[in-house]
Design a protein around this motif. Structure first.
Motif, mmCIF file in Angstrom:
data_model
loop_
_atom_site.group_PDB
_atom_site.id
_atom_site.type_symbol
_atom_site.label_atom_id
_atom_site.label_comp_id
_atom_site.label_asym_id
_atom_site.label_seq_id
_atom_site.Cartn_x
_atom_site.Cartn_y
_atom_site.Cartn_z
ATOM 1 N N UNK A 49 6.078 28.763 26.519
ATOM 2 C CA UNK A 49 5.975 27.921 25.321
ATOM 3 C C UNK A 49 5.391 26.557 25.651
ATOM 4 N N UNK A 50 5.635 26.067 26.878
ATOM 5 C CA UNK A 50 5.094 24.764 27.288
ATOM 6 C C UNK A 50 3.573 24.823 27.326
ATOM 7 N N UNK A 51 3.044 25.881 27.910
ATOM 8 C CA UNK A 51 1.595 26.053 28.006
ATOM 9 C C UNK A 51 0.957 26.162 26.622
ATOM 10 N N UNK A 52 1.665 26.810 25.701
ATOM 11 C CA UNK A 52 1.115 27.038 24.367
ATOM 12 C C UNK A 52 1.450 25.910 23.397
ATOM 13 N N UNK A 53 2.007 24.819 23.928
ATOM 14 C CA UNK A 53 2.196 23.616 23.140
ATOM 15 C C UNK A 53 3.312 23.664 22.118
ATOM 16 N N UNK A 54 4.333 24.488 22.395
ATOM 17 C CA UNK A 54 5.439 24.615 21.443
ATOM 18 C C UNK A 54 6.610 23.744 21.888
ATOM 19 N N UNK A 55 7.046 22.865 21.001
ATOM 20 C CA UNK A 55 8.212 22.030 21.244
ATOM 21 C C UNK A 55 9.458 22.832 20.865
ATOM 22 N N UNK A 56 10.301 23.125 21.859
ATOM 23 C CA UNK A 56 11.475 23.970 21.597
ATOM 24 C C UNK A 56 12.409 23.361 20.550
ATOM 25 N N UNK A 57 12.385 22.049 20.376
ATOM 26 C CA UNK A 57 13.274 21.433 19.391
ATOM 27 C C UNK A 57 12.876 21.795 17.957
ATOM 28 N N UNK A 58 11.654 22.299 17.800
ATOM 29 C CA UNK A 58 11.186 22.685 16.459
ATOM 30 C C UNK A 58 11.432 24.151 16.163
ATOM 31 N N UNK A 59 11.903 24.900 17.150
ATOM 32 C CA UNK A 59 12.101 26.336 16.987
ATOM 33 C C UNK A 59 13.459 26.618 16.357
ATOM 34 N N UNK A 100 -3.779 19.930 36.454
ATOM 35 C CA UNK A 100 -3.580 20.104 35.014
ATOM 36 C C UNK A 100 -2.093 20.211 34.683
ATOM 37 N N UNK A 101 -1.322 20.691 35.648
ATOM 38 C CA UNK A 101 0.154 20.657 35.609
ATOM 39 C C UNK A 101 0.767 21.325 34.377
ATOM 40 N N UNK A 102 0.208 22.460 34.006
ATOM 41 C CA UNK A 102 0.770 23.223 32.882
ATOM 42 C C UNK A 102 0.866 22.403 31.604
ATOM 43 N N UNK A 103 -0.067 21.482 31.420
ATOM 44 C CA UNK A 103 -0.027 20.618 30.236
ATOM 45 C C UNK A 103 -0.713 21.245 29.028
ATOM 46 N N UNK A 104 -1.118 22.499 29.154
ATOM 47 C CA UNK A 104 -1.776 23.208 28.072
ATOM 48 C C UNK A 104 -2.431 24.455 28.606
ATOM 49 N N UNK A 105 -3.374 24.972 27.841
ATOM 50 C CA UNK A 105 -4.119 26.162 28.254
ATOM 51 C C UNK A 105 -5.418 25.708 28.909
ATOM 52 N N UNK A 106 -5.583 26.037 30.156
ATOM 53 C CA UNK A 106 -6.662 25.503 30.979
ATOM 54 C C UNK A 106 -8.041 25.803 30.402
ATOM 55 N N UNK A 107 -8.251 27.011 29.896
ATOM 56 C CA UNK A 107 -9.589 27.395 29.420
ATOM 57 C C UNK A 107 -10.035 26.550 28.235
ATOM 58 N N UNK A 108 -9.090 25.994 27.494
ATOM 59 C CA UNK A 108 -9.449 25.126 26.372
ATOM 60 C C UNK A 108 -9.837 23.733 26.849
ATOM 61 N N UNK A 109 -9.168 23.286 27.901
ATOM 62 C CA UNK A 109 -9.450 21.947 28.431
ATOM 63 C C UNK A 109 -10.694 21.921 29.302
ATOM 64 N N UNK A 110 -10.994 23.055 29.960
ATOM 65 C CA UNK A 110 -12.115 23.119 30.904
ATOM 66 C C UNK A 110 -12.988 24.342 30.599
ATOM 67 N N UNK A 111 -13.701 24.334 29.470
ATOM 68 C CA UNK A 111 -14.471 25.517 29.067
ATOM 69 C C UNK A 111 -15.594 25.898 30.028
#
Length: 251
Positions: free
Chosen positions: A47-57, A223-234
């Motif tokens: 969920x961290x990679x996909x940008x989901x805040x667990x507090x909103x789930x 990048x430290x798992x701050x998102x999905x790498x392919x989107x940040x570095x196409x």
């Protein structure tokens, strides 16, 4: 027909969740509706990679497995938050990171048969083209079920002595479960290693297809798992490799 792919490794730290997230996005770029189920209930993290805040789930896979809701109620569409230009969709079924929920799973377990039922229900209710199961490392009842229900099992390993024996066990178990399709992904390969040689040695050792040899990347580590790498570095080399891996996964 929906393809179910279990992404698995015998040991932790292989980059399984990163690979799953990047392949999911690359498949969605091609117009597919992709579901990602975090079946690593004891140590969830995709969920961290996909940008989901667990507090909103409000609902998680745990809630479904404990009979509190339908599995479709746990689904979180992350597409627009990731990249609204994606032609397809990415939907996450997260596991809870609440300490009490994790403790309950470890102490009481759950009816793993429900997971099988839920997968079928999820595919139908969300009209999925591809379902990726991000599994718990090692072999236990839950991961055996994930492997058994999959059309394809992608087994990740590092070119490391500690990974070799466990991967052999995993390959053997998958064959005994008569998984229709299986391949290896050699991840975090040191730059000093020749990819062609690694591919040859892994194929000879396990008598199994090697779909990708992915190099160690300082860029990915930073990048430290701050998102999905392919989107940040196409334009990155890794993005090309993840795209090739997505092609293999889609079939």
């Amino acid at each position: 027909m929906t393809r179910i792919v279990a992404v698995h490794s015998f040991r932790g730290g292989t980059g399984k969740s990163n690979t799953t997230a990047n392949v999911a996005v690359m498949a969605a770029r091609r117009g597919l509706r992709v579901g990602v189920v975090d079946t690593d209930i004891q140590s969830p993290g995709i969920h961290v990679l996909l940008g989901v805040d667990q507090t909103t789930i409000t609902r998680s896979l745990n809630d479904y497995l404990w009979g509190r809701c339908a599995i479709a109620e746990t689904a979180v569409d992350v597409t627009d938050a990731l990249d609204p230009t994606l032609e397809g969709r990415v939907v996450l079924i997260p596991s809870s990171i609440d300490a009490s929920d994790i403790a309950r799973v470890m102490h009481d377990g759950y009816d793993v048969g429900l997971l099988h039922e839920g997968i079928g229900s999820l595919i139908t209710s969300l009209s999925l083209d591809l379902l990726l199961l991000d599994t718990h490392p090692g072999l236990n009842e839950e991961t055996l079920l994930s492997i058994a229900v999959a059309d394809t099992v992608a087994i990740l390993l590092r070119p490391d002595q500690q990974d070799y024996e466990g991967t052999s066990v995993t390959v053997s178990v998958a064959r005994k479960l008569k998984v229709p399709d299986m391949f290896l992904v050699v991840n975090k390969t040191p730059a000093a290693f020749d990819p062609a040689d690694v591919r040859r040695r892994m194929h000879e050792t396990y008598d199994c297809e090697v779909a990708a040899v992915i190099p160690h990347s300082d860029d990915l580590m930073a990048f430290s798992s701050s998102g999905v790498f392919v989107l940040a570095q196409p334009g990155h080399r890794l993005t090309t490799l993840y795209g090739e891996l997505a092609t293999r996964v889609i079939g």
